[in-house]
Enzyme design. Structure first.
Site, short mmCIF file in Angstrom:
data_model
loop_
_atom_site.label_atom_id
_atom_site.label_comp_id
_atom_site.label_asym_id
_atom_site.label_seq_id
_atom_site.Cartn_x
_atom_site.Cartn_y
_atom_site.Cartn_z
N TYR A 54 0.82 -1.21 0.00
CA TYR A 54 0.00 0.00 0.00
C TYR A 54 0.86 1.27 0.00
O TYR A 54 1.89 1.34 0.68
CB TYR A 54 -0.96 0.00 1.19
CG TYR A 54 -2.11 -0.99 1.02
CD1 TYR A 54 -2.28 -1.69 -0.17
CD2 TYR A 54 -3.02 -1.22 2.03
CE1 TYR A 54 -3.32 -2.60 -0.34
CE2 TYR A 54 -4.06 -2.12 1.88
CZ TYR A 54 -4.19 -2.82 0.69
OH TYR A 54 -5.24 -3.71 0.52
N SER A 211 -13.17 -3.01 -1.02
CA SER A 211 -13.81 -1.99 -1.87
C SER A 211 -15.34 -2.10 -1.84
O SER A 211 -15.98 -2.26 -2.89
CB SER A 211 -13.29 -2.04 -3.30
OG SER A 211 -11.95 -1.68 -3.36
N1 LIG Z 1 -7.12 -7.51 -0.69
C1 LIG Z 1 -7.10 -6.77 -1.76
O1 LIG Z 1 -6.66 -7.18 -2.85
C2 LIG Z 1 -7.65 -5.37 -1.69
C3 LIG Z 1 -7.87 -4.62 -2.87
C4 LIG Z 1 -8.38 -3.33 -2.74
C5 LIG Z 1 -8.67 -2.81 -1.47
N2 LIG Z 1 -8.43 -3.56 -0.35
C6 LIG Z 1 -8.74 -3.04 1.00
O2 LIG Z 1 -10.03 -2.48 0.96
C7 LIG Z 1 -9.98 -1.15 1.47
C8 LIG Z 1 -11.06 -0.33 0.87
O3 LIG Z 1 -10.88 -0.22 -0.54
P1 LIG Z 1 -11.44 1.07 -1.28
O4 LIG Z 1 -10.74 2.29 -0.79
O5 LIG Z 1 -11.45 0.81 -2.73
O6 LIG Z 1 -12.95 1.06 -0.67
P2 LIG Z 1 -14.30 1.80 -0.97
O7 LIG Z 1 -14.85 2.10 0.38
O8 LIG Z 1 -15.09 0.97 -1.91
O9 LIG Z 1 -13.91 3.13 -1.74
C9 LIG Z 1 -13.37 4.23 -1.08
C10 LIG Z 1 -13.39 5.41 -2.04
O10 LIG Z 1 -14.74 5.80 -2.23
C11 LIG Z 1 -14.86 7.19 -1.95
N3 LIG Z 1 -16.15 7.48 -1.33
C12 LIG Z 1 -16.64 7.00 -0.18
N4 LIG Z 1 -17.87 7.51 0.07
C13 LIG Z 1 -18.12 8.34 -0.95
C14 LIG Z 1 -19.23 9.17 -1.28
N5 LIG Z 1 -20.33 9.23 -0.48
N6 LIG Z 1 -19.18 9.89 -2.42
C15 LIG Z 1 -18.10 9.82 -3.22
N7 LIG Z 1 -17.00 9.05 -2.96
C16 LIG Z 1 -17.02 8.32 -1.83
C17 LIG Z 1 -13.75 7.48 -0.95
O11 LIG Z 1 -13.42 8.85 -1.00
P3 LIG Z 1 -13.30 9.71 0.41
O12 LIG Z 1 -12.02 9.27 1.02
O13 LIG Z 1 -13.32 11.11 -0.06
O14 LIG Z 1 -14.49 9.35 1.25
C18 LIG Z 1 -12.63 6.60 -1.47
O15 LIG Z 1 -11.93 7.22 -2.54
C19 LIG Z 1 -8.55 -0.69 1.15
O16 LIG Z 1 -8.14 0.39 1.96
C20 LIG Z 1 -7.79 -1.94 1.45
O17 LIG Z 1 -7.57 -2.03 2.85
C21 LIG Z 1 -7.95 -4.83 -0.44
#
Ligand SMILES: NC(=O)c1ccc[n+]([C@@H]2O[C@H](COP(=O)([O-])OP(=O)(O)OC[C@H]3O[C@@H](n4cnc5c(N)ncnc54)[C@H](OP(=O)(O)O)[C@@H]3O)[C@@H](O)[C@H]2O)c1
Length: 301
Positions: A54, A211
């Protein structure tokens, strides 16, 4: 916030997990990350998901710096980290191309480095980040088993494994794998049908769902599925105390009988609080299916 034991012998986690993949995207410093971790603890969202890759191998060090600002904070958290993905970048000089490496010796080296960067002597859960097509399961298991025996990891698991890959590695483990962290959300419901969630249910292993908002794509007005979801969410919000789409999207994941734990990615404190509230939303069956239909743009078969 409710809590859940990942598997019979696995660790107990908060029902919703704070993901740190994007934690440096807004230029946050150690103080700012420390504030977010304290906010998580106050909300009962005590499980923190990270990985060596990360922030191009910089997030773990940033988390370590943030934890060091508050002695005792680390012990209020459950830390999940992952290893096994390598990509060319300034932090990995000499790396020519992206590759996976889940050999036992590499997993042990990576975990030792993660512990050093995080400033801790153990993590509650260590995951193989992606299946490594070139490594035998007994080699991967040997590394995980050694880390378990040494107490450097409380539990071992995998991420992005198919059901058959999970079964193959499980057979070599001295302690059952505690989870499979998979992509599962309204725009990617495939795990319902591809056997991964069935396997989790059968083994009593709670999956982790990464996500959960499709990385923000469920809010993209240019995405027809997002537009349909916004309308569906608005039509049912009254039944859930005015819940927002993001909260209904988390509740949709939480409702699955395999008990997935959403791993959320917001950097926004208000959205963090809204996420924490969503673990008390129990979607009515018809609303769960209405959200599925809105996301898919078709009726159920
Ligand atoms: N194991 C794997 O292969 C893998 C792969 C990917 C991710 N992950 C894990 O999953 C976690 C979450 O992934 P993710 O960040 O993709 O999750 P997510 O919660 O699906 O997406 C987060 C994104 O959505 C935006 N967002 C949230 N609420 C919003 C709203 N109401 N309006 C507009 N945008 C909004 C956030 O922006 P803001 O910050 O502005 O709210 C952020 O950019 C990662 O941190 C990681 O720990 C694991």
């Amino acid at each position: 916030m409710k809590r859940i034991r990942l598997s019979q012998r696995g660790p107990e986690f908060s029902r919703i997990v704070f993901g740190t993949w994007r934690v440096l995207d807004t230029g946050a410093n150690a103080q700012e990350i420390n504030r977010r971790l304290h906010a998580c603890v106050e909300l009962g969202m005590t499980t923190i998901d990270t990985a060596e890759i990360y922030g191009l191998y910089e997030v773990e060090q940033a988390l370590g710096a943030a934890l060091a600002l508050s002695p005792g904070l680390r012990d209020k958290l459950e830390i999940v980290t992952k290893a096994g993905i390598y990509v060319p970048c300034p932090q990995r000089p000499g790396c020519r191309t992206a590759y996976y490496n889940a050999t036992g010796p590499q997993l042990i080296r990576s975990l030792d480095e993660s512990l050093r960067l995080l400033g801790t002597d153990r993590v509650e859960l260590f995951l193989v980040h992606r299946p490594d097509w070139l490594t035998r399961a007994d080699d991967t298991a040997a590394g995980l088993n050694e880390l378990l025996r040494e107490g450097k990891i409380r539990a071992a698991g995998v991420s992005n494994y198919s059901a058959s890959q999970f079964e193959l590695l499980s057979a070599q483990m001295e302690q059952p794998l505690a989870t499979n962290q998979i992509e599962f959300h309204l725009l990617h419901p495939e795990p319902i049908h591809d056997g991964t969630l069935h396997q989790c249910e059968k083994l009593g292993v709670a999956p982790m769902a990464w996500s959960p908002l499709a990385g923000g794509r469920i809010f993209d007005p240019a995405n027809p599925a997002a537009v349909r979801l916004a309308a569906a969410a608005e039509s049912m919000a009254d039944r859930y105390n005015g819940a927002k789409l993001e909260q209904l999207a988390y509740a949709w994941i939480l409702a699955h009988p395999a008990h997935p734990l959403p791993v959320i990615g917001t950097n926004n404190l208000e959205r963090l609080r809204a996420a924490a509230e969503s673990d008390s939303i129990v979607l009515e069956r018809e609303d769960w299916f209405a959200l599925w239909e809105a996301a898919q743009g078709r009726k159920i078969p």
